[in-house]
Design a protein around this motif. Sequence first.
Motif, PDB file in Angstrom:
ATOM      1  N   ASN A   1     -64.323 -32.048   6.136  1.00  0.00           N
ATOM      2  CA  ASN A   1     -63.581 -31.157   5.242  1.00  0.00           C
ATOM      3  C   ASN A   1     -64.345 -29.852   5.094  1.00  0.00           C
ATOM      4  O   ASN A   1     -65.543 -29.855   4.815  1.00  0.00           O
ATOM      5  N   TYR A   2     -63.640 -28.726   5.261  1.00  0.00           N
ATOM      6  CA  TYR A   2     -64.255 -27.399   5.173  1.00  0.00           C
ATOM      7  C   TYR A   2     -63.934 -26.778   3.814  1.00  0.00           C
ATOM      8  O   TYR A   2     -62.760 -26.582   3.483  1.00  0.00           O
ATOM      9  N   LEU A   3     -64.959 -26.470   3.033  1.00  0.00           N
ATOM     10  CA  LEU A   3     -64.781 -25.959   1.671  1.00  0.00           C
ATOM     11  C   LEU A   3     -64.731 -24.435   1.594  1.00  0.00           C
ATOM     12  O   LEU A   3     -64.647 -23.883   0.491  1.00  0.00           O
ATOM     13  N   GLU A   4     -64.830 -23.767   2.726  1.00  0.00           N
ATOM     14  CA  GLU A   4     -64.731 -22.309   2.804  1.00  0.00           C
ATOM     15  C   GLU A   4     -65.842 -21.624   1.997  1.00  0.00           C
ATOM     16  O   GLU A   4     -66.926 -22.170   1.806  1.00  0.00           O
ATOM     17  N   GLU A   5     -65.541 -20.406   1.468  1.00  0.00           N
ATOM     18  CA  GLU A   5     -66.608 -19.589   0.896  1.00  0.00           C
ATOM     19  C   GLU A   5     -67.156 -20.123  -0.429  1.00  0.00           C
ATOM     20  O   GLU A   5     -68.261 -19.771  -0.833  1.00  0.00           O
ATOM     21  N   LYS A   6     -66.397 -20.972  -1.131  1.00  0.00           N
ATOM     22  CA  LYS A   6     -66.882 -21.524  -2.391  1.00  0.00           C
ATOM     23  C   LYS A   6     -67.636 -22.847  -2.204  1.00  0.00           C
ATOM     24  O   LYS A   6     -67.996 -23.504  -3.183  1.00  0.00           O
ATOM     25  N   GLY A   7     -67.855 -23.219  -0.965  1.00  0.00           N
ATOM     26  CA  GLY A   7     -68.472 -24.510  -0.681  1.00  0.00           C
ATOM     27  C   GLY A   7     -69.832 -24.683  -1.301  1.00  0.00           C
ATOM     28  O   GLY A   7     -70.180 -25.759  -1.806  1.00  0.00           O
ATOM     29  N   LYS A   8     -70.633 -23.617  -1.291  1.00  0.00           N
ATOM     30  CA  LYS A   8     -71.992 -23.692  -1.834  1.00  0.00           C
ATOM     31  C   LYS A   8     -71.972 -24.114  -3.305  1.00  0.00           C
ATOM     32  O   LYS A   8     -72.707 -25.018  -3.722  1.00  0.00           O
ATOM     33  N   ASP A   9     -71.132 -23.472  -4.103  1.00  0.00           N
ATOM     34  CA  ASP A   9     -71.069 -23.795  -5.532  1.00  0.00           C
ATOM     35  C   ASP A   9     -70.542 -25.217  -5.760  1.00  0.00           C
ATOM     36  O   ASP A   9     -71.033 -25.935  -6.639  1.00  0.00           O
ATOM     37  N   ALA A  10     -69.552 -25.604  -4.957  1.00  0.00           N
ATOM     38  CA  ALA A  10     -68.975 -26.946  -5.106  1.00  0.00           C
ATOM     39  C   ALA A  10     -69.998 -28.029  -4.780  1.00  0.00           C
ATOM     40  O   ALA A  10     -70.097 -29.041  -5.489  1.00  0.00           O
ATOM     41  N   ILE A  11     -70.786 -27.821  -3.725  1.00  0.00           N
ATOM     42  CA  ILE A  11     -71.810 -28.805  -3.356  1.00  0.00           C
ATOM     43  C   ILE A  11     -72.898 -28.868  -4.427  1.00  0.00           C
ATOM     44  O   ILE A  11     -73.384 -29.963  -4.779  1.00  0.00           O
ATOM     45  N   HIS A  12     -73.279 -27.717  -4.975  1.00  0.00           N
ATOM     46  CA  HIS A  12     -74.258 -27.709  -6.066  1.00  0.00           C
ATOM     47  C   HIS A  12     -73.778 -28.580  -7.229  1.00  0.00           C
ATOM     48  O   HIS A  12     -74.535 -29.407  -7.763  1.00  0.00           O
ATOM     49  N   ARG A  13     -72.522 -28.423  -7.599  1.00  0.00           N
ATOM     50  CA  ARG A  13     -71.988 -29.192  -8.730  1.00  0.00           C
ATOM     51  C   ARG A  13     -71.871 -30.675  -8.391  1.00  0.00           C
ATOM     52  O   ARG A  13     -72.084 -31.543  -9.239  1.00  0.00           O
ATOM     53  N   LEU A  14     -71.508 -30.955  -7.131  1.00  0.00           N
ATOM     54  CA  LEU A  14     -71.411 -32.351  -6.707  1.00  0.00           C
ATOM     55  C   LEU A  14     -72.775 -33.027  -6.763  1.00  0.00           C
ATOM     56  O   LEU A  14     -72.896 -34.164  -7.246  1.00  0.00           O
ATOM     57  N   VAL A  15     -73.798 -32.353  -6.286  1.00  0.00           N
ATOM     58  CA  VAL A  15     -75.153 -32.908  -6.327  1.00  0.00           C
ATOM     59  C   VAL A  15     -75.574 -33.164  -7.770  1.00  0.00           C
ATOM     60  O   VAL A  15     -76.160 -34.211  -8.089  1.00  0.00           O
ATOM     61  N   ASP A  16     -75.274 -32.227  -8.651  1.00  0.00           N
ATOM     62  CA  ASP A  16     -75.587 -32.425 -10.070  1.00  0.00           C
ATOM     63  C   ASP A  16     -74.865 -33.659 -10.620  1.00  0.00           C
ATOM     64  O   ASP A  16     -75.455 -34.473 -11.341  1.00  0.00           O
TER      65      ASP A  16
END
Length: 354
Positions: A193-208
Amino acid sequence: VEFIESNRVHLIQRMGMITVKQIADDLLACNAMSFEEVNTITCEKVEQEASRMMIYMILNKGSEACNILVRSLEKHNPFLFHDLQGYCGLIDGIKKLVNAEGLVLDNISMDEGDAKKLAEGIRNLRKLRLLYMNHLTAIGDGITCIVRSLSDELSELEEIQLVNCCISSDAVEILAQNLCNLPKLNVLDLSENYLEEKGKDAIHRLVDGLNVLPGMKVLMLPWGDDVKVCLTKLLELLETMPQLTKLGLRKWSLTDAEVRILGNFFEKEHLENLQHLDLSMNCVTSDGWLSFMQPLISLKKLVSVDFSSKRDWVPASLLVCKLSQVLTTLNYLKEIKVTGWKFDCHDLGLINGA
């Protein structure tokens, strides 16, 4: 027998390998199949061929074996079972499956409207432990509704697999916020799944969010722009997950620098139970992979790795030598994927010798 005969084509096309293996286990447990027959089916690489093989074997064994297969199908893939029975339609009937413990939707025709109906229906499946949705590429924002429903309501879920299902960064953030509602979750596969330009923020929140689930066994992450900046934070999380057996960072745009960081982490043996590692489709050179070979030996239980490349390239001779040494050192290793690596005859001789 009649149910299998009349739905033979649909069963072959739609059961999927997960369901086939589950049914094969039930057939073995009921002595309707031998271990050799089950092994032949589950080792088949093409899922339709595995389905076809199992169906024809069971039809030849008679009505009792057919009944076991049908009951097993209802248990493991009630969605498909009731659809073939015409149970209130493919989507509308999902809310009736209140006792379902598993739901598998693999490469079926479903649009965004269908997905939103499905999201409403699955709210009723309070006993659901396994949700597998694979290769549903036309459901658009419907996946956000599904993620909201499952993370709000389905507290018994142990495994979530949403592979190549149009997952957006918004859907990942909703899941991250609601992971506290899923205390039994130990398998999370969001790969392809490709999260596009907001992927970085989404992964940060997922890790949290994953901090509340130290018992995770499988973590396969999506990719997006600049997600590799989340690596350090992810590794801090993985220190708290000693039971992890499968990790995927496919298409994370990892370079030599990130692979060295990852290698240093593995050498500390935080993930001594890791069995499957996917680092495919990244941006690593021979130098990066060479630095990673020694740390790889620390993963003594490793069964499979994927180092496939986006583009064809020629690995350095020293890297090939080191790779062959790894193959001889890791006793449990059965599969190493290096698609895109171009080996000469000498390289192949070293690898085959290992």
